[in-house]
Design an enzyme around this catalytic site. Structure first.
Site, short mmCIF file in Angstrom:
data_model
loop_
_atom_site.label_atom_id
_atom_site.label_comp_id
_atom_site.label_asym_id
_atom_site.label_seq_id
_atom_site.Cartn_x
_atom_site.Cartn_y
_atom_site.Cartn_z
N SER A 529 0.82 -1.21 0.00
CA SER A 529 0.00 0.00 0.00
C SER A 529 0.86 1.26 0.00
O SER A 529 1.96 1.29 0.57
CB SER A 529 -0.91 0.02 1.23
OG SER A 529 -1.55 1.27 1.37
N TYR A 542 -2.63 -1.31 9.57
CA TYR A 542 -2.56 -1.73 8.17
C TYR A 542 -1.18 -1.44 7.57
O TYR A 542 -0.55 -2.32 6.96
CB TYR A 542 -3.65 -0.99 7.39
CG TYR A 542 -3.70 -1.30 5.91
CD1 TYR A 542 -4.07 -2.56 5.46
CD2 TYR A 542 -3.40 -0.32 4.97
CE1 TYR A 542 -4.13 -2.84 4.11
CE2 TYR A 542 -3.47 -0.59 3.62
CZ TYR A 542 -3.83 -1.85 3.19
OH TYR A 542 -3.89 -2.13 1.85
#
Length: 682
Positions: A529, A542
């Protein structure tokens, strides 16, 4: 109660009509099918009758090109007098088809269908024609009009006109005619099965999106209106009007009573694609008004443009320019219409039924997304992708939806063999059927990737059952948006995120390393990400899990280099998947589609770079490196402007630990503008 006979049931409109008839009517549906297509029809019948209509759809072997459709005489004798409605949809709906094909399907096929309808003594023959029967008529064309001496500029127009004439003059039973406009996909799902009408322009729109900033205006010409209707409206309207009493011997326009401008339509799809839009500095206020309005219709700009498009020199030029982008010159000349279609009778019959034409802007994005994820052939035509992926086994986790699903379809397009991994076996099997219906091969291996024992069983099974494993795409992941203040009593959030995004991913790869090394190596693509680079607030769980996977891959990649096993890390920008749908703040930020993300994954599989980053991600990382204090101040502004997720706030309120912020909509807009381009999640 009477039964039905349907030709073209496996076609696009036919499939939707069969659904409507099953849902709203009683009786058996007999559907014409060639012997060689029975297997495909069996799959459709299973889909149609899954809701409890078993036995109501029965195939009848025949051929559109044979007299009486080639249906066995014994079958005809047995069913004579039982068919109340004969729907004839089998035809060519393609303006690029040649004369012979159009004649055989549209003219001869209609005559053969009428012979069978007469032999069966059908109650009503329902002919699906097209607005093309109006040709290049200039002015209002009503449902009562037919032969007005209108020009018929192509084989498609001519045969639609002729097949309707045959029904009017030769039908041995009562008849009704339906004239749909340009039919596009389902307004609820976007589903479409072919490239037609505005879809020819989609590859060009995609290329514009991928090469130009979305804010650049492009020059367009405002010439005429087009007319687009979704297939679900057409099917519902045909079913309703077809059963309305006292309407035999009538024709009905299944068109949009509020037609769209051609450029307006294209711009709706450009907006859906996030592509540049077309401006029309010279619009119809000038091209069809003032002194120009006094000119004969044939000398007005729109007519001159249409005439030029149909000329041989222009056709040659178009074929060598836009034709290379997949836009046939025949289509360019018929995106807009010279006629205005008056659908008053059809609209009157539909009044009160709830069946209306939805505005295109309400479902244009659905149409675009479905095309991009299912019909876009860019990967299929990519020689490098074919060379790299043909015959290769590609394990894809999280394959049941979003990026994983699109990636699997693209791998299959390139001749690869996707190995589908996710928890939901039904979705995986549905994806497998889709790939196989398109001529590909796929394997299904359901697995809960948060369960270590299940992963071990999966890797053992894959290693035993597959001849080799060429690629692994670690796509499955969990995202949590929650500030650390609201996580003080929720350490399990960090454990769950790390378990799936990091431990599950590396356990899978570690279990497959022996098989890959044994068969000559392999390549692993990890979907990380942009949050790892930009360090956006509230994504600590995350971002940390993805950063751990990044670091592990970088280290292990050097260790396994000699075994031919390599790694690519994709620090993916924000993607419009169901995972981000609950987070309304994302609506203010630029995103990419799952199909665009799938293209990035294909690039990683083909080129095998060490990492793929976006410019915005690199800028974010550079800002943290060059001015870390400023970066933290900017991100703190974002942190205070946007709240935690609804789930986080609900838990905080119940435990009396809610974050007290004084964010305003103006603050949010300011931060959105400031951080525009930082696409940080997946």
């Amino acid at each position: 109660m009477s039964d039905y006979f349907v030709t073209g049931a496996t076609g696009f409109i036919g499939r939707f009509l069969v659904r409507e008839l099953l849902a709203n009517r009683e009786g058996t549906l007999y559907v014409l099918c060639r012997a060689g297509s029975l297997k495909r029809l069996d799959g459709l019948i299973a889909e149609w009758t899954a809701g409890g209509n078993e036995g109501r759809v029965v195939p009848v072997v025949g051929d559109l090109s044979a007299p009486g459709l080639g249906v066995d005489s014994a079958w005809i004798a047995e069913h004579a007098g039982t068919i109340g409605h004969f729907f004839h949809l089998a035809a060519i709906y393609d303006m690029t088809a040649d004369d012979a094909t159009n004649d055989a399907m549209n003219i001869d096929g209609t005559r053969n269908a009428l012979v069978l309808a007469g032999a069966l003594g059908a109650g009503t023959f329902h002919q699906v024609s097209s607005v093309a029967a109006a040709g290049d008529y200039k002015g209002v064309f009503t449902e009562d009009m037919f032969d007005e001496g209108q020009p018929l500029p192509s084989p498609y127009h001519r045969t639609k006109f002729e097949s309707e004439r045959i029904v009017r003059e030769e039908s041995p039973v009562p008849w009704r005619v339906y004239r749909p406009a340009i039919v596009v996909g389902d307004s609820q799902t976007g589903q479409m099965d072919k490239i037609d009408g505005p879809y020819y322009f989609f590859p060009l729109i995609k290329r514009l999106r991928d090469t130009l900033p979305g804010w650049i205006p492009l020059l367009g010409l405002d010439l005429r209106d087009t007319n687009v209707v979704p297939v679900d409206y057409v099917a519902k309207a045909m079913d309703h009007i077809g059963h309305a009493p006292g309407q035999d011997g009538q024709a009905f326009f299944l068109t949009n009573p509020d037609p769209q401008g051609a450029i307006e339509m294209i711009n709706l799809f450009c907006r859906a694609a996030r592509a540049p839009k077309f401006a029309t500095p010279i619009d119809r206020r000038f091209s069809e008004a003032g002194p120009i309005k006094a000119l004969p219709a044939s000398l007005r700009p729109a007519s001159l443009f249409a005439a030029a498009v149909h000329s041989k020199p222009a056709t040659m030029v178009f074929d060598q320019t836009i034709g290379r982008l997949g836009i046939p010159s025949e289509v360019l000349g018929h995106v807009n219409f010279t006629a205005v279609f008056d659908s008053s009778k059809a609209q009157a019959l539909l009044e009160g039924s709830g069946i209306t034409v939805p505005p295109l802007e309400s479902y244009a994005e659905l149409l675009w997304n479905y095309w991009e994820e299912n019909l876009d052939q860019t990967t299929a035509h990519d020689k490098k992708a074919h060379k790299s992926l043909k015959g290769k086994y590609v394990v894809i986790t999280g394959a049941s939806s979003g990026i994983g699903e699109v990636t699997a379809k693209k791998v299959a397009q390139a001749g690869g063999i996707p190995v589908l991994v996710a928890r939901g076996v039904e979705k995986l099997e549905a994806l497998q059927r889709t790939i196989e219906m398109r001529g590909g091969t796929a394997y299904v291996y359901p697995c809960d990737l948060s369960d270590y024992e299940a992963i071990d069983a999966l890797t053992a099974k894959l290693s035993a059952e597959l001849p080799r494993i060429d690629f692994v795409v670690n796509n499955a992941g969990r995202s949590i948006r929650r500030s650390v203040k609201l996580s003080l009593e929720r350490f399990h959030d960090f454990e769950r995120t790390m378990q799936l995004n990091y431990f599950g991913a590396i356990r899978l790869v570690m279990g497959l390393i022996p098989k890959m090394a044994e068969t000559g190596g392999g390549h692993v693509v990890n979907l990380s990400s942009i949050a790892v680079l930009t360090k956006i607030p509230r994504f600590s769980a995350y971002a940390a899990s993805k950063a751990a996977l990044d670091s592990w891959s970088n280290v292990v990649g050097s260790e396994l280099h000699g075994d031919g096993i390599s790694f690519t890390t994709i620090r993916m920008p924000l993607v419009r998947t169901p995972m981000i749908a609950p987070t309304k703040m994302y609506e203010k930020f630029p995103t990419i589609s799952p199909a665009q993300a799938g293209d990035i994954v294909i690039k990683a599989l083909v080129e095998k770079p060490e990492a793929i980053n976006t410019l915005s991600g690199q800028m974010g990382a550079a800002m943290h490196l060059a001015a870390p204090k400023t970066a933290h101040k900017v991100l703190n502004l974002a942190y205070n402007a946007f709240p935690d997720s609804a789930a986080a706030r609900a838990h905080a309120e119940s435990s009396d630990t809610a974050h007290s912020g004084s964010e305003t909509s103006s603050q949010k807009e300011m931060v959105a503008r400031l951080l525009k381009g930082l696409r940080w999640g997946r």
